[in-house]
Design a protein around this motif. Sequence first.
Motif, PDB file in Angstrom:
ATOM      1  N   ALA A 151       0.811  -1.218   0.000  1.00  0.00           N
ATOM      2  CA  ALA A 151       0.000   0.000   0.000  1.00  0.00           C
ATOM      3  C   ALA A 151       0.845   1.269   0.000  1.00  0.00           C
ATOM      4  N   ALA A 152       1.937   1.276   0.765  1.00  0.00           N
ATOM      5  CA  ALA A 152       2.788   2.465   0.830  1.00  0.00           C
ATOM      6  C   ALA A 152       3.428   2.742  -0.528  1.00  0.00           C
ATOM      7  N   THR A 154       2.126   1.945  -3.601  1.00  0.00           N
ATOM      8  CA  THR A 154       1.130   2.496  -4.520  1.00  0.00           C
ATOM      9  C   THR A 154       0.768   3.925  -4.147  1.00  0.00           C
ATOM     10  N   SER A 155       0.808   4.231  -2.847  1.00  0.00           N
ATOM     11  CA  SER A 155       0.544   5.605  -2.421  1.00  0.00           C
ATOM     12  C   SER A 155       1.596   6.552  -2.985  1.00  0.00           C
ATOM     13  N   ASP A 156       2.875   6.161  -2.900  1.00  0.00           N
ATOM     14  CA  ASP A 156       3.945   6.980  -3.466  1.00  0.00           C
ATOM     15  C   ASP A 156       3.822   7.089  -4.978  1.00  0.00           C
ATOM     16  N   ARG A 158       1.169   6.948  -6.837  1.00  0.00           N
ATOM     17  CA  ARG A 158       0.068   7.847  -7.213  1.00  0.00           C
ATOM     18  C   ARG A 158       0.380   9.297  -6.869  1.00  0.00           C
ATOM     19  N   GLN A 159       0.907   9.519  -5.667  1.00  0.00           N
ATOM     20  CA  GLN A 159       1.105  10.888  -5.186  1.00  0.00           C
ATOM     21  C   GLN A 159       2.218  11.611  -5.932  1.00  0.00           C
TER      22      GLN A 159
END
Length: 417
Positions: A151-152, A154-156, A158-159
Amino acid sequence: MRPRSSATQLLLAALAVLATACADSGTAPDATAAADSLTALPRALTTTERQAITASNDFALRLLQRTTARQSGNVLLSPLSVSLALGMTMNGAAEETLTEMQRTLGWGTANRADINVAYRDLMTMLPGLDPGVTVRIANGLWMLQPMVPVAAFTSDARQFFNAPVASEPSTRAMFDAVNAWGDRETRGMIPKVLQAEPPRDLVMLLANAVYFAGTWRERFDPAKTSPGSFRLEGGAMATVPMMTRGGGFRSWRDDRLTAVELAYGNAAYSMLVLMPTRDPVGAFVATLDTARLAQVVQGLREARADEPLRLPKFTLEGSLELSPDLRALGMPRAFSILAQFPRLIANESGKLSFVQHNVKVEVDEKGTRAAAVTVVGVVVVSLPTGVDIDRPFVFLIRERLSGTVLVTGVVRDPRGR
């Protein structure tokens, strides 16, 4: 690769350093520049952003040197695309793998947060610098069902990289999805970046696409384009279409090199052409570093209006699998079973399998179109499966400390036949 041409390699070395537009734009405006030319960036670059550009340019030249050394023909690269694809992938790395990737990409010991911000800001700045030039940068991530990324990570993605995450039912579906995406993001210039069969253990693809379309600030007259001579490596002469115009460019010369710079649009972007006049092109590239490049750029001066320029008109495309070059540049662990990517795939260990890089460039009287797609393939690192002694073997019974062999033999058939 397409027809072999030494000078064309250097024409395209210009594209390897397109990011220097940002580094050079803050200099004082040329006195002869038109009123609508860009003479400064929209805002001052942060220290980290300047580091990003320095890192990108240093990586560009080192990658150009490696690939030129192992290719006998034309060399096409978009180091920006490679850096962004690997920069996104780097968010899944840790320990020695992360250190090697950061060092190879020119980041040294910078922290992950600053690197991500610099990549994000660079991707935001480049497309908006010149309304007369089209620059598109896109990233994406594809997973094999039912696996999921951390999850961390994919968060990076996307962001900071604006990378959507897609899930596909098979490795072939992953390849097909990336090919369709690359075709769309490059406006048809690279319709199929992945042409080989996908690895059976493939679980993730990370991709970057860069598209550039710019018209010359001062165009060539098509009526003046005519067949001209081009000296190939080895001394043979070839006939190619040569575009011709007077003035409208900057140039620099010394006893070993001729350089010209041709601006696009409002001069935020340009093509820098470097032609060695004594050395073979490969030998020149081997010595080309950021200091030499800066010397040339700082020495450029406006050409006289009656000074002619003749430049080949060409369309070239190239395909390279970059893992040998990246290993040699300092990140071998990422491709080995020792790879450390704990932030990449949930509950699985992964390593990089390939870095596929395709580029196409079109240069004509109106301007230039260039596109690149870089795809990073990730496979699962399987746990040890044990050892099967399932074919004829030799055995030795020995005293281990002294090395004395007591009994030895060759077993061709354990059944005793």
